[in-house]
Every structure is written in structure tokens, then in C-alpha cells.
Motif scaffolding. Structure first.
Motif, short mmCIF file in Angstrom:
data_model
loop_
_atom_site.label_atom_id
_atom_site.label_comp_id
_atom_site.label_asym_id
_atom_site.label_seq_id
_atom_site.Cartn_x
_atom_site.Cartn_y
_atom_site.Cartn_z
N ASP A 1 41.85 0.15 52.15
CA ASP A 1 42.87 1.66 52.27
C ASP A 1 44.23 1.20 51.45
O ASP A 1 44.69 2.04 51.07
N TYR A 2 44.58 -0.12 51.77
CA TYR A 2 45.89 -0.35 50.91
C TYR A 2 45.81 -1.59 50.11
O TYR A 2 45.23 -2.60 50.67
N ILE A 3 46.36 -1.49 48.72
CA ILE A 3 46.89 -2.85 48.23
C ILE A 3 48.13 -2.95 48.20
O ILE A 3 48.85 -2.12 47.61
N ILE A 4 48.76 -4.09 48.49
CA ILE A 4 50.19 -4.58 48.46
C ILE A 4 50.26 -5.53 47.40
O ILE A 4 49.70 -6.41 47.68
N ILE A 5 51.35 -5.34 46.62
CA ILE A 5 51.27 -6.32 45.51
C ILE A 5 52.91 -6.93 45.58
O ILE A 5 53.72 -6.40 45.40
#
Ligand SMILES: Nc1ncnc2c1ncn2[C@@H]1O[C@H](COP(=O)(O)OP(=O)(O)OP(=O)(O)O)[C@@H](O)[C@H]1O
Ligand SMILES: [Mg+2]
Length: 360
Positions: free
Chosen positions: A119-123
Motif C-alpha cells: 500500500d505504501y513505499i517509504i524511501i
């Protein structure tokens, strides 16, 4: 799938702390989340106790002895969320790919294969505006810019916004950016002055949640855990949980604008609203630069939701509070004080008095 880069070329402003703990908080809310450590310093990986031989370097580099796919390097962190670790070799990619055409879209291309999986990719970006940060921006739909409330914290944010504009225009990529206030020390007047400056400069592009200074965030990183695993009741946990909720609410408001509320849902909302009453707070201080109201109803947090508005020298705010008695104080230019217009008081743990209001 929302892809969010956490970026600011200024070192030590809370990028890694935000990346790790926002990821953990989103996962705690049932979201499938991947944290990508894109910083050769590997602080996000080390902050989760992962010291890896493999990293995004093995996926992007053409000369890596071990060529791997993103799935092969992804680790599960306690079955809660996934991590793509970093290592020092990630720092060599900039030079290796210096002359390559399409070097800015390497990460975006890799993420294509992850659609539907998260649902989310955090970089977590490194503290510079080089190849890795540009790749992160090009791969993201949003960027969170952590800004601490110290003296030079805004230095360089303009440059980052210029780069985001360049990514938008030159690489034809739509990306929204919002500022997150971090390491906010509500004991210092200076923090409130900085908050005013940040608010003036970024207004609607400022995230409502404020991350307060909390030593548990530091301790959690040393212990190799997210703060939510380290001490779920501390202020740091509450702040990052609230940040996750704020991001999730944006999704829901997008959805609800598409699907109208059902009649059962409307009744539930109506019944719930009955338990609340609107309380208007007012405080006369023509000289003050900022006034907030904080109390047991918001865990004594100082954030945008309890900022009072000024008109003709009087500061006011109307808040919906649950039925019952509530204690509160005003924070005037960083100084906590009781409400001089309210005679109802209760002694607090610091030997001062809190003002008391009752919602019937
Ligand atoms: N809200 C907070 N309260 C207390 N300490 C914090 C808070 N946020 C971050 N820190 C601490 O401040 C230091 C710098 O934070 P962090 O590593 O998240 O910054 P960064 O922007 O990722 O740094 P870099 O630019 O080196 O990557 C760390 O020791 C971290 O534990
Ligand atoms: Mg970092």
C-alpha cells in the motif's frame, strides 16, 4: 500504491527516524509497507538491526558481482513490514551511472514490479541532492520534508523545492511535497517562533502532525527497533501514529469524495457526535505571536489542530470535546499558562494550576 520519499539534504533533521517510524505506524494500521533505505550510511537498516551484504546496489548496478532482484534483497521485519536494506556500495552508483541515459528512472522502473504488493513505499533519502535523491523523487508521488525547529533548519529547503520543481518539469513527473515539523521542543519559545515562520512559509503544505522531541526515538534507534516496538506509549510513538493516521485519512477523504456515506454510517456518525460539545476558548493577548490551547483532550500535544486564531488582539479556537470535565492550558509564545478568564482550576503535577472546562 503511495510512494513517499522522505528527503532533505540537511543532515540530522529526522529523515531516518521519520522513515522507520512512519513505516512501523502505517503497518500497525494494517497497511502493507515497504521501507527502502537509499542512504549509503544505512541508518534505517541499522536502526532496525539489519546489517546487510546485499542492497539496492545489487539490483541497480551493472557491475555488481551478485546481480539480484528487489524481491531477493527484501527482508521482513518481524512480519510487520518489509525493508530493502542499504550498504556503503549504494554510494558508488552515482559514479557508475554518471553517463547512463535514463539514470533518473532506475528506481521508478524497479518499483513497477511491486504494484499491488504494497500500500505504501517509504524511501529514506541520503542527506544530499544527488543521483539517489533524484531517483527517489522521480519514483515517488509525494515527498515529506522533515524540518526541525532549530535556527538554520530552513536553510536549503528552497533548493530542495527547486529540485522537486525540476523533477516535475524536466522529467514530467507529478509529485506533491509537504513539510513535517520534527524535534519540536514545546519548552522553548524559540520552537514556537520557528513554527510560525514555517507555517507562514508553507501554510497548506505543512503536515498537521508535529513530531515532538522525545529521547525514546533515539533510544529505539540504538536498540534496533521502531519506537512503536520500543515503547508504544511514549510521545514519539503517539506522534508517528498520528502522522500515519493523517496520511491514511487523506486516502479515505479521496475515497469518500467518490462514494457517498451510507445511511447506516450517517446514523453512526450522528450518534457519536451527540457525545461531543463545541467549546470556544478565547484569550486576549494583542502582543502575542502565537497562542495554542492544549489539554487532556489532545494528550497535551501542541500541534496545528489546537492553534488559536487572532482577531483584534483576541485569540480564539473552537474545539469539539467529549462530554465530561477537561483540563487545559494556553501556550502563549511558548509559555504555558492557565486561562485568566476561567476561575475553575485544578492543581497539576508541576504545582501549577490547569484551567477546567466541563462539557455537558
Ligand atoms: N523527535 C526526535 N526526538 C529526539 N531525537 C530525535 C528525534 N528525531 C530524530 N532524533 C535523533 O536525531 C538524530 C538525527 O535523526 P535522523 O537520523 O533521523 O536524521 P536524518 O535526517 O536521517 O540524518 P542524516 O541526514 O544523517 O540521514 C538521531 O540521533 C535521532 O535518533
Ligand atoms: Mg538518515
Amino acid at each position: 500504491m503511495r510512494i513517499i520519499a522522505v528527503a532533505n539534504q540537511k543532515g540530522g533533521c529526522g529523515k531516518t527516524t521519520t522513515s522507520i517510524n512512519l513505516t512501523a505506524a502505517l503497518a500497525l494500521n494494517g497497511k502493507r509497507v515497504l521501507l527502502v533505505d537509499l542512504d549509503p550510511q544505512s541508518h534505517a537498516s541499522l536502526g532496525l538491526n539489519v546489517d546487510s551484504q546485499d542492497s539496492i546496489y545489487n539490483v541497480i548496478s551493472k557491475i555488481a558481482p551478485r546481480k539480484l532482484s528487489i524481491d531477493q534483497i527484501t527482508r521482513s521485519i518481524d512480519n510487520k513490514f518489509d525493508l530493502v536494506p542499504s550498504n556503503v556500495l549504494v554510494g558508488t552508483l552515482e559514479q557508475e551511472l554518471a553517463d547512463e541515459i535514463g539514470r533518473e528512472i532506475k528506481l521508478a522502473t524497479i518499483f513497477e514490479s511491486l504494484k499491488g504488493k504494497y500500500d505504501y513505499i517509504i524511501i529514506d533519502c541520503p542527506p544530499n541532492l544527488g543521483f539517489l535523491t533524484i531517483n527517489a523523487l522521480r519514483a515517488s508521488s509525494e515527498v515529506i520534508i522533515p524540518v526541525e525547529t532549530s535556527r538554520f533548519s530552513l536553510q536549503g529547503v528552497d533548493r530542495l523545492l527547486d529540485i522537486i520543481r525540476l523533477v516535475k518539469d524536466r522529467l514530467n513527473h507529478n509529485i506533491t511535497s509537504r513539510v513535517l515539523v520534527t524535534m519540536f521542543d514545546s519548552r522553548l519559545r524559540h520552537s514556537f517562533s520557528m513554527l510560525d515562520i514555517i507555517k507562514d512559509q508553507f501554510s497548506e503544505n505543512l503536515i498537521g502532525t508535529i513530531v515532538h522531541l522525545n529521547v525514546k526515538l533515539k533510544e529505539a534507534a540504538v536498540a534496533g527497533k521502531s519506537v512503536l516496538d520500543y515503547d508504544k506509549y511514549c510521545r514519539g510513538s503517539k506522534d508517528y501514529f498520528s502522522l500515519a493516521k493523517e496520511l491514511i485519512a487523506q486516502e479515505q477523504s479521496k475515497e469518500s469524495s467518490l462514494s457517498p456515506m451510507s445511511s447506516t454510517m450517517k446514523k453512526v456518525v450522528k450518534d457519536k457526535i451527540k457525545d461531543f460539545g463545541l467549546v470556544s476558548f478565547a484569550f486576549s493577548a494583542p502582543e502575542a505571536k502565537s497562542v495554542y490551547v492544549a489539554g487532556d483532550f489532545n494528550n497535551w500535544y501542541v500541534d496545528e489542530s489546537c492553534r488559536m486564531r487572532q482577531k483584534n488582539g483576541t485569540w480564539s479556537a473552537s474545539l469539539k470535546l467529549r462530554s465530561g470535565k477537561h483540563q487545559y492550558r494556553f501556550i502563549v509564545d511558548g509559555r504555558w499558562q492557565e486561562d485568566p478568564a476561567n476561575p475553575n482550576r485544578a492543581e497539576n503535577a508541576f504545582g501549577d494550576a490547569n484551567s477546567v472546562v466541563e462539557v455537558v
